[in-house]
Motif scaffolding. Sequence first.
Motif, PDB file in Angstrom:
ATOM      1  N   GLN A   1      -5.885   1.605 -15.083  1.00 13.48           N
ATOM      2  CA  GLN A   1      -6.440   2.769 -15.793  1.00 13.48           C
ATOM      3  C   GLN A   1      -5.376   3.788 -16.149  1.00 13.48           C
ATOM      4  OE1 GLN A   1      -9.733   2.603 -16.702  1.00 13.48           O
ATOM      5  NE2 GLN A   1      -9.439   0.577 -15.788  1.00 13.48           N
ATOM      6  N   LYS A   2      -4.241   3.785 -15.392  1.00 14.81           N
ATOM      7  CA  LYS A   2      -3.119   4.696 -15.649  1.00 14.81           C
ATOM      8  C   LYS A   2      -3.555   6.167 -15.619  1.00 14.81           C
ATOM      9  CE  LYS A   2      -0.549   1.334 -18.416  1.00 14.81           C
ATOM     10  NZ  LYS A   2       0.367   0.995 -17.320  1.00 14.81           N
ATOM     11  N   THR A   3      -4.529   6.472 -14.784  1.00 19.44           N
ATOM     12  CA  THR A   3      -4.979   7.860 -14.636  1.00 19.44           C
ATOM     13  C   THR A   3      -4.531   8.468 -13.308  1.00 19.44           C
ATOM     14  OG1 THR A   3      -7.096   7.068 -13.707  1.00 19.44           O
ATOM     15  CG2 THR A   3      -7.001   7.492 -16.092  1.00 19.44           C
ATOM     16  N   ARG A   4      -3.934   7.668 -12.456  1.00 18.34           N
ATOM     17  CA  ARG A   4      -3.461   8.141 -11.155  1.00 18.34           C
ATOM     18  C   ARG A   4      -1.982   7.833 -11.013  1.00 18.34           C
ATOM     19  NH1 ARG A   4      -7.735  10.015 -11.637  1.00 18.34           N
ATOM     20  NH2 ARG A   4      -9.501  10.105 -10.182  1.00 18.34           N
ATOM     21  N   ASP A   5      -1.311   8.584 -10.163  1.00 17.23           N
ATOM     22  CA  ASP A   5       0.096   8.348  -9.902  1.00 17.23           C
ATOM     23  C   ASP A   5       0.284   6.989  -9.221  1.00 17.23           C
ATOM     24  OD1 ASP A   5       2.943   9.271  -9.617  1.00 17.23           O
ATOM     25  OD2 ASP A   5       2.421   9.028  -7.500  1.00 17.23           O
ATOM     26  N   GLU A   6       1.148   6.163  -9.794  1.00 18.54           N
ATOM     27  CA  GLU A   6       1.325   4.794  -9.300  1.00 18.54           C
ATOM     28  C   GLU A   6       1.826   4.765  -7.870  1.00 18.54           C
ATOM     29  OE1 GLU A   6       3.800   0.718 -10.545  1.00 18.54           O
ATOM     30  OE2 GLU A   6       3.753   2.459 -11.882  1.00 18.54           O
ATOM     31  N   THR A   7       2.780   5.620  -7.546  1.00 18.49           N
ATOM     32  CA  THR A   7       3.338   5.638  -6.195  1.00 18.49           C
ATOM     33  C   THR A   7       2.290   6.035  -5.170  1.00 18.49           C
ATOM     34  OG1 THR A   7       5.487   6.235  -7.134  1.00 18.49           O
ATOM     35  CG2 THR A   7       5.189   6.575  -4.775  1.00 18.49           C
ATOM     36  N   THR A   8       1.455   7.026  -5.493  1.00 16.53           N
ATOM     37  CA  THR A   8       0.414   7.459  -4.564  1.00 16.53           C
ATOM     38  C   THR A   8      -0.616   6.370  -4.341  1.00 16.53           C
ATOM     39  OG1 THR A   8       0.697   9.740  -5.331  1.00 16.53           O
ATOM     40  CG2 THR A   8      -1.327   9.224  -4.144  1.00 16.53           C
ATOM     41  N   VAL A   9      -1.026   5.693  -5.417  1.00 13.09           N
ATOM     42  CA  VAL A   9      -2.010   4.615  -5.285  1.00 13.09           C
ATOM     43  C   VAL A   9      -1.459   3.490  -4.406  1.00 13.09           C
ATOM     44  CG1 VAL A   9      -3.267   2.846  -6.567  1.00 13.09           C
ATOM     45  CG2 VAL A   9      -3.100   5.155  -7.483  1.00 13.09           C
ATOM     46  N   GLN A  10      -0.205   3.106  -4.634  1.00 11.81           N
ATOM     47  CA  GLN A  10       0.395   2.044  -3.833  1.00 11.81           C
ATOM     48  C   GLN A  10       0.531   2.457  -2.371  1.00 11.81           C
ATOM     49  OE1 GLN A  10       4.066   1.189  -5.860  1.00 11.81           O
ATOM     50  NE2 GLN A  10       3.090  -0.165  -7.353  1.00 11.81           N
ATOM     51  N   ALA A  11       0.858   3.727  -2.130  1.00 12.62           N
ATOM     52  CA  ALA A  11       0.995   4.197  -0.750  1.00 12.62           C
ATOM     53  C   ALA A  11      -0.338   4.157  -0.014  1.00 12.62           C
ATOM     54  CB  ALA A  11       1.564   5.618  -0.739  1.00 12.62           C
ATOM     55  N   ILE A  12      -1.406   4.633  -0.662  1.00 17.44           N
ATOM     56  CA  ILE A  12      -2.728   4.611  -0.026  1.00 17.44           C
ATOM     57  C   ILE A  12      -3.175   3.182   0.234  1.00 17.44           C
ATOM     58  CG2 ILE A  12      -5.166   5.186  -0.368  1.00 17.44           C
ATOM     59  CD1 ILE A  12      -4.261   7.615  -1.965  1.00 17.44           C
ATOM     60  N   ALA A  13      -2.910   2.281  -0.713  1.00 16.10           N
ATOM     61  CA  ALA A  13      -3.294   0.874  -0.541  1.00 16.10           C
ATOM     62  C   ALA A  13      -2.542   0.248   0.631  1.00 16.10           C
ATOM     63  CB  ALA A  13      -3.032   0.099  -1.825  1.00 16.10           C
ATOM     64  N   LYS A  14      -1.262   0.554   0.751  1.00 15.41           N
ATOM     65  CA  LYS A  14      -0.474  -0.011   1.856  1.00 15.41           C
ATOM     66  C   LYS A  14      -0.969   0.501   3.207  1.00 15.41           C
ATOM     67  CE  LYS A  14       3.795  -0.827  -0.721  1.00 15.41           C
ATOM     68  NZ  LYS A  14       5.204  -0.429  -0.906  1.00 15.41           N
TER      69      LYS A  14
ATOM     70  N   THR B   1      16.584   3.280 -12.558  1.00 16.56           N
ATOM     71  CA  THR B   1      15.133   3.433 -12.638  1.00 16.56           C
ATOM     72  C   THR B   1      14.490   2.818 -11.400  1.00 16.56           C
ATOM     73  OG1 THR B   1      15.245   3.289 -15.052  1.00 16.56           O
ATOM     74  CG2 THR B   1      13.090   2.978 -14.032  1.00 16.56           C
ATOM     75  N   VAL B   2      13.572   3.553 -10.777  1.00 14.14           N
ATOM     76  CA  VAL B   2      12.904   3.071  -9.562  1.00 14.14           C
ATOM     77  C   VAL B   2      11.912   1.967  -9.949  1.00 14.14           C
ATOM     78  CG1 VAL B   2      11.454   3.701  -7.598  1.00 14.14           C
ATOM     79  CG2 VAL B   2      13.137   5.330  -8.493  1.00 14.14           C
ATOM     80  N   GLU B   3      12.094   0.791  -9.350  1.00 19.94           N
ATOM     81  CA  GLU B   3      11.196  -0.336  -9.620  1.00 19.94           C
ATOM     82  C   GLU B   3      10.127  -0.491  -8.548  1.00 19.94           C
ATOM     83  OE1 GLU B   3      13.168  -4.039 -10.263  1.00 19.94           O
ATOM     84  OE2 GLU B   3      13.526  -3.603 -12.393  1.00 19.94           O
ATOM     85  N   ARG B   4      10.501  -0.247  -7.298  1.00 17.21           N
ATOM     86  CA  ARG B   4       9.542  -0.461  -6.200  1.00 17.21           C
ATOM     87  C   ARG B   4       9.944   0.384  -5.007  1.00 17.21           C
ATOM     88  NH1 ARG B   4       9.203  -3.805  -1.680  1.00 17.21           N
ATOM     89  NH2 ARG B   4       7.084  -4.399  -1.083  1.00 17.21           N
ATOM     90  N   ILE B   5       8.948   0.972  -4.358  1.00 15.84           N
ATOM     91  CA  ILE B   5       9.163   1.739  -3.127  1.00 15.84           C
ATOM     92  C   ILE B   5       8.465   0.992  -2.000  1.00 15.84           C
ATOM     93  CG2 ILE B   5       8.875   3.953  -1.973  1.00 15.84           C
ATOM     94  CD1 ILE B   5       8.658   5.243  -4.723  1.00 15.84           C
ATOM     95  N   GLY B   6       9.233   0.355  -1.138  1.00 18.76           N
ATOM     96  CA  GLY B   6       8.671  -0.410  -0.031  1.00 18.76           C
ATOM     97  C   GLY B   6       8.701   0.385   1.254  1.00 18.76           C
ATOM     98  N   TRP B   7       8.218  -0.249   2.329  1.00 19.64           N
ATOM     99  CA  TRP B   7       8.234   0.423   3.630  1.00 19.64           C
ATOM    100  C   TRP B   7       9.648   0.499   4.192  1.00 19.64           C
ATOM    101  CZ3 TRP B   7       4.419   3.330   4.536  1.00 19.64           C
ATOM    102  CH2 TRP B   7       3.114   2.949   4.229  1.00 19.64           C
ATOM    103  N   ARG B   8      10.523  -0.446   3.830  1.00 22.57           N
ATOM    104  CA  ARG B   8      11.868  -0.483   4.398  1.00 22.57           C
ATOM    105  C   ARG B   8      12.937  -0.060   3.407  1.00 22.57           C
ATOM    106  NH1 ARG B   8      16.289  -3.566   5.557  1.00 22.57           N
ATOM    107  NH2 ARG B   8      15.753  -5.156   4.030  1.00 22.57           N
ATOM    108  N   MET B   9      12.789  -0.427   2.146  1.00 24.76           N
ATOM    109  CA  MET B   9      13.813  -0.102   1.166  1.00 24.76           C
ATOM    110  C   MET B   9      13.180   0.163  -0.197  1.00 24.76           C
ATOM    111  SD  MET B   9      15.583  -3.782   0.262  1.00 24.76           S
ATOM    112  CE  MET B   9      16.275  -3.878   1.906  1.00 24.76           C
TER     113      MET B   9
END
Length: 367
Positions: A125-138, A213-221
């Motif tokens: 939907q691209k209506t929410r911040d991608e990083t925040t959505v991924q963090a909540i899902a994790k 450019t940031v591609e992915r923010i993981g738990w370790r790197m």
Amino acid sequence: MDSLITQLQDYFSQPDQDWGNDVLFITGISFFAWVAWRIIYSRLETIADKTKIQWDNVIIGALKTPISTLLWCWPATVSIGLVMQSYITHSLDWLATLKMLLIIAIFIWIILRLINNVEEYVLEQKTRDETTVQAIAKVARLLFIMMGVLSFMQTLGLSLSGLLTFGGVGGLIVGLAAKDLLSNFFGGMMIYFDRPFKVGDWIRSPDRQIEGTVERIGWRMTIIRTFDKRPLYVPNSVFSSIVVENPSRMSNRRIYETIGLRYEDAHKVDSIIDDVKIMLQNHPDLDMSQTLIVNFNAFGPSSLDFFIYSFTKTVNWVHYHEVKQDVLLKVMDIIHDHDADVAFPTQTLKVEQSTPPAGFPFPSIGK
């Protein structure tokens, strides 16, 4: 369903029954139940596609494979019990534990699939911040996986109080042994909560050779793609001790250029600067709410220097350079319209011819 399976077990455990026929019969029931579920699922999917909301598709999609697995695995445990009863006289109480573990596993599987589906839908939907959505899902996945592990342990008869007590002591030992791993984990949490950058941002660090450019923010790197397309793997703990610059969050981009005029055009400097300032004020791609300065700046070695200080409306790197090019070309046109020109490095050599004093003897030619 459990009472039905119990009746079937009582029926099939009679000594005059052949366990092979029983297993075949249960397998047939499983097959028909699976076919019925596929028909019901297809019908539910068709109904969900006709609705305006998409959350029903998300929920139904999470149920498909786990329910199919349950319809095959639950009767399989019953079949295993029937077969083993024919050869083993010991108690088969562990089968009840196996069924409970199966139920827990299916439930956690459905929840994880639901979380994945919700994450994908929200990101689309691209209506929410991608990083925040991924963090909540994790965090949600981690929470339910931990709940599943604890439920498994409790079902197997392990004491959770004793486990937690051991975890308090063991956690200290593990924490000391995995110091770097934990620092990277909490560094990732800091990125998620402080949000100095998100996926897709262009970041750089003046302290380290980190830019891309940031591609992915993981738990370790964190994975950063540099501008020459090389992947850069940065441990999250690094971001807690360095300065991070995020050009992607710039409100404007600055044009700051110094232009030199020839000394012979000194009487035209004032009018040129006025025309350049009017041009910048009327330029559609410059932000007039920001600072705008056009002033004579310095006497250069071979030029009279004035500078342009303004901000573009765009922050896009490519469009910014297009606007900057347009501004500089218009400045050059204004200079030429005043019959002036941009200076280039020159040197003036002044030679003075000295007159010899009276009575100074000149050498005679031919003597």
